[in-house]
Design a protein around this motif. Structure first.
Motif, PDB file in Angstrom:
ATOM      1  N   VAL A  29       0.856  -1.187   0.000  1.00  0.00           N
ATOM      2  CA  VAL A  29       0.000   0.000   0.000  1.00  0.00           C
ATOM      3  C   VAL A  29       0.892   1.237   0.000  1.00  0.00           C
ATOM      4  O   VAL A  29       1.830   1.333   0.803  1.00  0.00           O
ATOM      5  CB  VAL A  29      -0.922   0.009   1.247  1.00  0.00           C
ATOM      6  N   ILE A  30       0.621   2.152  -0.896  1.00  0.00           N
ATOM      7  CA  ILE A  30       1.372   3.402  -0.984  1.00  0.00           C
ATOM      8  C   ILE A  30       0.397   4.541  -0.693  1.00  0.00           C
ATOM      9  O   ILE A  30      -0.644   4.646  -1.340  1.00  0.00           O
ATOM     10  CB  ILE A  30       1.998   3.582  -2.375  1.00  0.00           C
ATOM     11  N   THR A  31       0.736   5.349   0.301  1.00  0.00           N
ATOM     12  CA  THR A  31      -0.168   6.401   0.745  1.00  0.00           C
ATOM     13  C   THR A  31       0.588   7.707   0.966  1.00  0.00           C
ATOM     14  O   THR A  31       1.699   7.692   1.495  1.00  0.00           O
ATOM     15  CB  THR A  31      -0.848   6.000   2.080  1.00  0.00           C
ATOM     16  N   ALA A  32      -0.026   8.799   0.594  1.00  0.00           N
ATOM     17  CA  ALA A  32       0.520  10.125   0.897  1.00  0.00           C
ATOM     18  C   ALA A  32      -0.188  10.653   2.140  1.00  0.00           C
ATOM     19  O   ALA A  32      -1.419  10.662   2.204  1.00  0.00           O
ATOM     20  CB  ALA A  32       0.304  11.075  -0.272  1.00  0.00           C
ATOM     21  N   LEU A  33       0.597  11.055   3.128  1.00  0.00           N
ATOM     22  CA  LEU A  33       0.048  11.587   4.379  1.00  0.00           C
ATOM     23  C   LEU A  33       0.586  12.999   4.609  1.00  0.00           C
ATOM     24  O   LEU A  33       1.761  13.268   4.390  1.00  0.00           O
ATOM     25  CB  LEU A  33       0.447  10.710   5.567  1.00  0.00           C
ATOM     26  N   ALA A  34      -0.286  13.878   5.084  1.00  0.00           N
ATOM     27  CA  ALA A  34       0.146  15.221   5.467  1.00  0.00           C
ATOM     28  C   ALA A  34       0.765  15.171   6.857  1.00  0.00           C
ATOM     29  O   ALA A  34       0.317  14.410   7.723  1.00  0.00           O
ATOM     30  CB  ALA A  34      -1.051  16.163   5.470  1.00  0.00           C
ATOM     31  N   ALA A  35       1.802  15.929   7.073  1.00  0.00           N
ATOM     32  CA  ALA A  35       2.465  15.964   8.382  1.00  0.00           C
ATOM     33  C   ALA A  35       1.473  16.309   9.489  1.00  0.00           C
ATOM     34  O   ALA A  35       1.572  15.793  10.609  1.00  0.00           O
ATOM     35  CB  ALA A  35       3.617  16.964   8.362  1.00  0.00           C
ATOM     36  N   ALA A  36       0.488  17.126   9.197  1.00  0.00           N
ATOM     37  CA  ALA A  36      -0.502  17.524  10.201  1.00  0.00           C
ATOM     38  C   ALA A  36      -1.371  16.349  10.651  1.00  0.00           C
ATOM     39  O   ALA A  36      -1.967  16.394  11.728  1.00  0.00           O
ATOM     40  CB  ALA A  36      -1.390  18.636   9.641  1.00  0.00           C
ATOM     41  N   ASP A  37      -1.434  15.291   9.839  1.00  0.00           N
ATOM     42  CA  ASP A  37      -2.242  14.115  10.182  1.00  0.00           C
ATOM     43  C   ASP A  37      -1.509  13.139  11.100  1.00  0.00           C
ATOM     44  O   ASP A  37      -2.110  12.188  11.594  1.00  0.00           O
ATOM     45  CB  ASP A  37      -2.666  13.364   8.919  1.00  0.00           C
ATOM     46  N   LEU A  38      -0.224  13.365  11.313  1.00  0.00           N
ATOM     47  CA  LEU A  38       0.584  12.445  12.113  1.00  0.00           C
ATOM     48  C   LEU A  38       0.634  12.877  13.567  1.00  0.00           C
ATOM     49  O   LEU A  38       0.620  14.063  13.874  1.00  0.00           O
ATOM     50  CB  LEU A  38       2.011  12.366  11.554  1.00  0.00           C
ATOM     51  N   GLY A  39       0.716  11.895  14.455  1.00  0.00           N
ATOM     52  CA  GLY A  39       0.896  12.190  15.865  1.00  0.00           C
ATOM     53  C   GLY A  39       2.359  12.489  16.164  1.00  0.00           C
ATOM     54  O   GLY A  39       3.219  12.387  15.287  1.00  0.00           O
ATOM     55  N   SER A  40       2.663  12.832  17.393  1.00  0.00           N
ATOM     56  CA  SER A  40       4.056  13.095  17.766  1.00  0.00           C
ATOM     57  C   SER A  40       4.887  11.818  17.681  1.00  0.00           C
ATOM     58  O   SER A  40       6.092  11.862  17.451  1.00  0.00           O
ATOM     59  CB  SER A  40       4.139  13.702  19.165  1.00  0.00           C
ATOM     60  N   THR A  41       4.244  10.669  17.864  1.00  0.00           N
ATOM     61  CA  THR A  41       4.887   9.372  17.622  1.00  0.00           C
ATOM     62  C   THR A  41       3.886   8.494  16.875  1.00  0.00           C
ATOM     63  O   THR A  41       2.676   8.634  17.038  1.00  0.00           O
ATOM     64  CB  THR A  41       5.301   8.647  18.929  1.00  0.00           C
ATOM     65  N   GLU A  42       4.387   7.603  16.048  1.00  0.00           N
ATOM     66  CA  GLU A  42       3.556   6.646  15.320  1.00  0.00           C
ATOM     67  C   GLU A  42       4.171   5.259  15.499  1.00  0.00           C
ATOM     68  O   GLU A  42       5.386   5.103  15.428  1.00  0.00           O
ATOM     69  CB  GLU A  42       3.500   6.976  13.822  1.00  0.00           C
ATOM     70  N   THR A  43       3.338   4.276  15.738  1.00  0.00           N
ATOM     71  CA  THR A  43       3.808   2.902  15.897  1.00  0.00           C
ATOM     72  C   THR A  43       3.944   2.253  14.528  1.00  0.00           C
ATOM     73  O   THR A  43       3.019   2.301  13.717  1.00  0.00           O
ATOM     74  CB  THR A  43       2.821   2.082  16.749  1.00  0.00           C
ATOM     75  N   ILE A  44       5.111   1.665  14.295  1.00  0.00           N
ATOM     76  CA  ILE A  44       5.363   0.953  13.043  1.00  0.00           C
ATOM     77  C   ILE A  44       5.439  -0.535  13.358  1.00  0.00           C
ATOM     78  O   ILE A  44       6.192  -0.955  14.234  1.00  0.00           O
ATOM     79  CB  ILE A  44       6.674   1.426  12.391  1.00  0.00           C
ATOM     80  N   THR A  45       4.646  -1.328  12.643  1.00  0.00           N
ATOM     81  CA  THR A  45       4.655  -2.779  12.810  1.00  0.00           C
ATOM     82  C   THR A  45       5.104  -3.405  11.501  1.00  0.00           C
ATOM     83  O   THR A  45       4.548  -3.099  10.436  1.00  0.00           O
ATOM     84  CB  THR A  45       3.241  -3.300  13.168  1.00  0.00           C
ATOM     85  N   VAL A  46       6.123  -4.261  11.579  1.00  0.00           N
ATOM     86  CA  VAL A  46       6.629  -4.965  10.404  1.00  0.00           C
ATOM     87  C   VAL A  46       6.159  -6.410  10.487  1.00  0.00           C
ATOM     88  O   VAL A  46       6.553  -7.154  11.387  1.00  0.00           O
ATOM     89  CB  VAL A  46       8.172  -4.904  10.335  1.00  0.00           C
ATOM     90  N   GLY A  47       5.278  -6.787   9.564  1.00  0.00           N
ATOM     91  CA  GLY A  47       4.717  -8.140   9.569  1.00  0.00           C
ATOM     92  C   GLY A  47       5.713  -9.157   9.032  1.00  0.00           C
ATOM     93  O   GLY A  47       6.302  -8.971   7.968  1.00  0.00           O
ATOM     94  N   ALA A  48       5.888 -10.232   9.769  1.00  0.00           N
ATOM     95  CA  ALA A  48       6.794 -11.300   9.351  1.00  0.00           C
ATOM     96  C   ALA A  48       6.148 -12.150   8.267  1.00  0.00           C
ATOM     97  O   ALA A  48       4.919 -12.293   8.216  1.00  0.00           O
ATOM     98  CB  ALA A  48       7.136 -12.178  10.554  1.00  0.00           C
ATOM     99  N   GLY A  49       6.967 -12.720   7.424  1.00  0.00           N
ATOM    100  CA  GLY A  49       6.475 -13.685   6.450  1.00  0.00           C
ATOM    101  C   GLY A  49       6.104 -14.978   7.159  1.00  0.00           C
ATOM    102  O   GLY A  49       6.567 -15.259   8.267  1.00  0.00           O
ATOM    103  N   GLY A  50       5.244 -15.765   6.526  1.00  0.00           N
ATOM    104  CA  GLY A  50       4.869 -17.055   7.094  1.00  0.00           C
ATOM    105  C   GLY A  50       6.085 -17.965   7.195  1.00  0.00           C
ATOM    106  O   GLY A  50       6.914 -18.010   6.287  1.00  0.00           O
ATOM    107  N   ALA A  51       6.205 -18.669   8.300  1.00  0.00           N
ATOM    108  CA  ALA A  51       7.344 -19.574   8.515  1.00  0.00           C
ATOM    109  C   ALA A  51       7.163 -20.822   7.661  1.00  0.00           C
ATOM    110  O   ALA A  51       6.093 -21.418   7.630  1.00  0.00           O
ATOM    111  CB  ALA A  51       7.438 -19.947   9.994  1.00  0.00           C
TER     112      ALA A  51
END
Length: 83
Positions: A29-51
């Motif tokens: 997914v490719i998305t354009a976000l405005a800086a004003a829409d972001l919080g002071s911190t954002e949680t990033i989750t990296v999904g693992a591939g299936g084992a």
């Protein structure tokens, strides 16, 4: 800001007597976000591939990836064991 978010790919299935099918690719997914829409911190989750599996059974699904609550890249489905 441009955010690219990929989920983890699904693992291939395994069959004791025949080859199983390959796992599915994950969403990108490719998305354009405005800086004003972001919080002071954002949680990033990296999904693992299936084992991968060497025993009879379907391959596990890949996990989702995300950038805060703004973007989710869904993981791919695991492959069938061909039974």
């Amino acid at each position: 800001m441009i955010v690219f978010c990929w989920g983890g790919g699904g693992a291939g299935g395994a069959d004791n007597s025949q080859g199983g099918s390959g796992g599915a690719g994950a969403a990108c997914v490719i998305t354009a976000l405005a800086a004003a829409d972001l919080g002071s911190t954002e949680t990033i989750t990296v999904g693992a591939g299936g084992a991968g599996t060497s025993t009879d059974g379907d391959g596990p699904n890949g996990a989702n990836s995300s950038f805060g609550s703004h973007v989710i890249g869904y993981g791919g489905r695991g492959g069938d064991d061909d039974d």
